[in-house]
Write an enzyme that holds these catalytic residues in place. Sequence first.
Site, PDB file in Angstrom:
ATOM      1  N   LYS A  17       2.607  28.182  97.461  1.00 51.42           N
ATOM      2  CA  LYS A  17       1.450  27.605  96.751  1.00 51.42           C
ATOM      3  C   LYS A  17       1.556  27.844  95.254  1.00 51.42           C
ATOM      4  O   LYS A  17       1.202  26.973  94.452  1.00 51.42           O
ATOM      5  CB  LYS A  17       0.141  28.224  97.271  1.00 51.42           C
ATOM      6  CG  LYS A  17      -0.285  27.783  98.645  1.00 51.42           C
ATOM      7  CD  LYS A  17      -1.710  28.180  98.944  1.00 51.42           C
ATOM      8  CE  LYS A  17      -2.001  29.646  98.735  1.00 51.42           C
ATOM      9  NZ  LYS A  17      -1.197  30.550  99.601  1.00 51.42           N
ATOM     10  N   GLU A 148     -10.609  37.197 105.291  1.00 48.67           N
ATOM     11  CA  GLU A 148     -10.898  37.683 103.937  1.00 48.67           C
ATOM     12  C   GLU A 148     -10.989  36.545 102.926  1.00 48.67           C
ATOM     13  O   GLU A 148     -11.529  36.718 101.835  1.00 48.67           O
ATOM     14  CB  GLU A 148      -9.841  38.702 103.485  1.00 48.67           C
ATOM     15  CG  GLU A 148      -8.425  38.183 103.468  1.00 48.67           C
ATOM     16  CD  GLU A 148      -7.668  38.482 104.748  1.00 48.67           C
ATOM     17  OE1 GLU A 148      -6.430  38.576 104.684  1.00 48.67           O
ATOM     18  OE2 GLU A 148      -8.308  38.600 105.816  1.00 48.67           O
ATOM     19  N   ARG A 238      10.172  18.774 100.065  1.00 47.71           N
ATOM     20  CA  ARG A 238      11.392  19.284 100.690  1.00 47.71           C
ATOM     21  C   ARG A 238      11.952  20.470  99.919  1.00 47.71           C
ATOM     22  O   ARG A 238      11.697  20.654  98.726  1.00 47.71           O
ATOM     23  CB  ARG A 238      12.438  18.175 100.781  1.00 47.71           C
ATOM     24  CG  ARG A 238      12.088  17.107 101.799  1.00 47.71           C
ATOM     25  CD  ARG A 238      13.086  15.975 101.805  1.00 47.71           C
ATOM     26  NE  ARG A 238      14.403  16.420 102.215  1.00 47.71           N
ATOM     27  CZ  ARG A 238      15.464  15.615 102.249  1.00 47.71           C
ATOM     28  NH1 ARG A 238      15.352  14.350 101.874  1.00 47.71           N
ATOM     29  NH2 ARG A 238      16.633  16.078 102.637  1.00 47.71           N
ATOM     30  N   CYS A 380      12.764  49.403  81.062  1.00 52.72           N
ATOM     31  CA  CYS A 380      11.745  50.404  81.358  1.00 52.72           C
ATOM     32  C   CYS A 380      12.395  51.654  81.959  1.00 52.72           C
ATOM     33  O   CYS A 380      13.050  52.415  81.270  1.00 52.72           O
ATOM     34  CB  CYS A 380      10.665  49.797  82.268  1.00 52.72           C
ATOM     35  SG  CYS A 380       9.124  50.740  82.329  1.00 52.72           S
ATOM     36  N   HIS A 514       9.182  45.059  79.086  1.00 49.93           N
ATOM     37  CA  HIS A 514       9.667  44.145  80.128  1.00 49.93           C
ATOM     38  C   HIS A 514       9.909  42.753  79.522  1.00 49.93           C
ATOM     39  O   HIS A 514       9.043  41.879  79.583  1.00 49.93           O
ATOM     40  CB  HIS A 514       8.658  44.054  81.271  1.00 49.93           C
ATOM     41  CG  HIS A 514       8.586  45.292  82.099  1.00 49.93           C
ATOM     42  ND1 HIS A 514       9.361  45.478  83.223  1.00 49.93           N
ATOM     43  CD2 HIS A 514       7.847  46.423  81.947  1.00 49.93           C
ATOM     44  CE1 HIS A 514       9.096  46.670  83.743  1.00 49.93           C
ATOM     45  NE2 HIS A 514       8.188  47.267  82.986  1.00 49.93           N
ATOM     46  N   GLU A 516      11.626  40.352  80.566  1.00 43.03           N
ATOM     47  CA  GLU A 516      11.680  39.274  81.561  1.00 43.03           C
ATOM     48  C   GLU A 516      10.357  38.530  81.697  1.00 43.03           C
ATOM     49  O   GLU A 516      10.320  37.358  82.100  1.00 43.03           O
ATOM     50  CB  GLU A 516      12.097  39.834  82.934  1.00 43.03           C
ATOM     51  CG  GLU A 516      11.080  40.707  83.636  1.00 43.03           C
ATOM     52  CD  GLU A 516      11.114  42.176  83.273  1.00 43.03           C
ATOM     53  OE1 GLU A 516      10.555  42.994  84.013  1.00 43.03           O
ATOM     54  OE2 GLU A 516      11.715  42.501  82.217  1.00 43.03           O
TER      55      GLU A 516
END
Length: 542
Positions: A17, A148, A238, A380, A514, A516
Amino acid sequence: MTRYIFITGGVVSSLGKGLASAALGALLQARGYKVRLCKLDPYLNVDPGTMSPYEHGECFVTDDGAETDLDLGHYERFTGRPCTKGDNITTGRIYLDIITKERRGDYLGATIQVIPHVTNTIKDFVLSTDGEFDFVLVEIGGTVGDIEGLPFFEAIRQLSQQLDRDQSVFVHLTLLPYIPSAGELKTKPTQHSVAELRSIGIQPDVLLCRTDRPIPKEERRKLGLFCNVRESAVVEARDARSIYDVPLAYHEKGLDTEVLAAFGIKDAPKPDVARWLEISERIANPEGEVNVAIVGKYTGLKDAYKSIIEALTHGGIANKIKVNLKWIDSELLETEKPADHLGDVDAILVPGGFGERGAEGKIVAAQFARERKIPYLGICFGMQMAVVEAARNLAGVKDASSSEFGPTPEPVVGLLTEWLQGNELQKRNIGDDLGGTMRLGAYRAQLVAGSKVAEIYGTTDISERHRHRYEVNMAYRQRLEDKGMVFSGLSPDGLLPEIVELKEHPWFIGVQFHPELKSRPFDPHPLFKSFIEAAVEQSRLV
């Protein structure tokens, strides 16, 4: 007028999703629209900051210091829009806020209930930027039918009634499994999933169907008929060669067109997908390849390093190179010969982590990279262990360690207790709660002119995102610099080390932040671009 797109999932989890939301957002953005993506997470944790990577995957950090779901990383990478703490909310955060207000007496003695108090809080979150964007895409975590998730489904159902008729659309991501013995795709799971949605008052406008093969016309007709959607709104999703092919694939199958049609928009600008075509072309036709080792402690779940994987891919895109990843559990290097695992790689990356387990293996990886002149990027914890290795084996501090692992006579890495955030002094101690107490979010750093990193960044003033509790101890700086480890990046006040590098090494860099988290396929992070370039040079030497 802001329009709202609600993305739900059915049949099974992990269908993608977040990726579907990001791809749809990118397609709408390519048409010239201004988009916001946000995530509703049904779990009771306040945020994923204290969750094990094996439980939740990567914890993505925003500039404003929010610890969020990894799907926000997809949102940023695909649209380039930085997310904020206002783009992710959990059941835990909602209940914490409501109970805090109740204890203060804000509700004037009212009985606090799921409806309206919880659902109203969810709606307020979704509508918080109303009018600022053309489209707000709202991803609901979990799968329809999860107990939930019910308050979230109820909240978006209510919103669809409150908004104008042409102001909300529901996209339902589902699965069409192929049964080999029957020789066909099965539509029944999707029919049941949509029936579950409709039972709580939500009728999907578009079905996005995950499948590994084309959907036959008859199955498409059946899905449209039994799920009460237009046949053209049954969109094939797909499996793609690369996640960066997904926007193009979804556009080809008409996802963005169907969503706009559901809003009644017929004169939308055509999308400019040129940059996605270029990225797809570079991934499909690399001019070479390199092998990069990721030495970590959560290698059993690749999602724990999702942003690192993507940033390495971006570095490959920038260099027109395919990046092959070799996953190495750092604990193996504590008992086995490092050359058996690292001898065939062109570069070594040691990512972040917490705790003592596997730390010695990361130190071994840093030593191997230093001694063999292999490009090394420590992020890190990976930077901290590289410094500990240098302290032990270059500076002669034999007992060098981190206080994270317990009392040590040589705390080369220690607990961060005070730091400046803007003009405000932040203080922490070892007894504080774990959640939200790290050095989080974007902080500036000053780079040493003439250093390797200053050359890579092309500037001496940078801002990067942090998520850590421990820092390299500046008391050891001189001894380390005397042996060739340069502290080439510091906090603006000069008190906190941000970057280290080795003088007599072709490419050895450790960063406390970080990088990235800020890399994009169409705007690769400078460090990853340079790291892969160094890996290419290394591959030519062997």
